[in-house]
Design an enzyme around this catalytic site. Sequence first.
Site, PDB file in Angstrom:
ATOM      1  CG  HIS A 139       8.793   3.434   4.687  1.00  0.00           C
ATOM      2  ND1 HIS A 139       8.608   2.084   4.543  1.00  0.00           N
ATOM      3  CD2 HIS A 139       7.546   3.960   4.812  1.00  0.00           C
ATOM      4  CE1 HIS A 139       7.320   1.801   4.595  1.00  0.00           C
ATOM      5  NE2 HIS A 139       6.647   2.923   4.744  1.00  0.00           N
ATOM      6  CE  LYS A 198      -6.293 -13.577  14.946  1.00  0.00           C
ATOM      7  NZ  LYS A 198      -7.595 -13.243  15.522  1.00  0.00           N
ATOM      8  NE  ARG A 239       2.836   5.625  -0.908  1.00  0.00           N
ATOM      9  CZ  ARG A 239       2.559   4.619  -0.116  1.00  0.00           C
ATOM     10  NH1 ARG A 239       3.082   3.448  -0.339  1.00  0.00           N
ATOM     11  NH2 ARG A 239       1.738   4.765   0.899  1.00  0.00           N
ATOM     12  CB  SER A 286       4.782  -2.096   3.534  1.00  0.00           C
ATOM     13  OG  SER A 286       5.591  -1.058   4.022  1.00  0.00           O
TER      14      SER A 286
END
Length: 166
Positions: free
Chosen positions: A18, A42, A91, A129
């Site tokens: 990022h 959640k 990507r 991530s």
Amino acid sequence: MKKNAVYPGTFDPITNGHISIIERGAKLFDHLIILVAIRNEKDTLFSLEERTEMVKCAVSRLKNVSVEPFKSLLAEYMKEHHIKFVLRGLRAVSDFDYELQMALINNELDHEICAVFLAAQKEYIFLSSTIIREIASYGGDVSKFVPECINNKIIKKIRSKHVHNG
Ligand code: ADP
């Protein structure tokens, strides 16, 4: 007229991939606003507040970059703030379908919106991530892949999860 852009994402957590998009985006635009998207808590490791704070800490040295938590529809935010450009990173082919779909729907919602894609740097193509959360959850060292100031926060979070989950 100033050329401003937004860079929306979940940043759960922000990675060097990022950062590489943000650094280059900051050179392309007069002002870059990073929008940290709300998600079902959640589904994320870090809360919206934590994610926003981590992004702020990681980009504090970049003077024309600001960070905001973001809870509305992107097209509406952009219209309201008179911003035409949305920055995204690509990507691999696997990113392309989703990114194209988002670019097209945003443009459908507001014809002024223009998506700008930057190719991932080759050393970050594998970085996401999700991978960071996965490595960290097994106690792996992610310090090479994330900004220095957030590495400790990841370690702390994983430890607190382990305490709670036994
Ligand atoms: P989202 O949940 O919207 O996919 P992310 O925070 O995962 O949000 O990613 C935000 C943007 O950054 C996306 O355009 C994504 O393709 C891009 N991105 C994520 N990781 C990398 C990387 N390693 N290199 C380049 N771009 C990346």
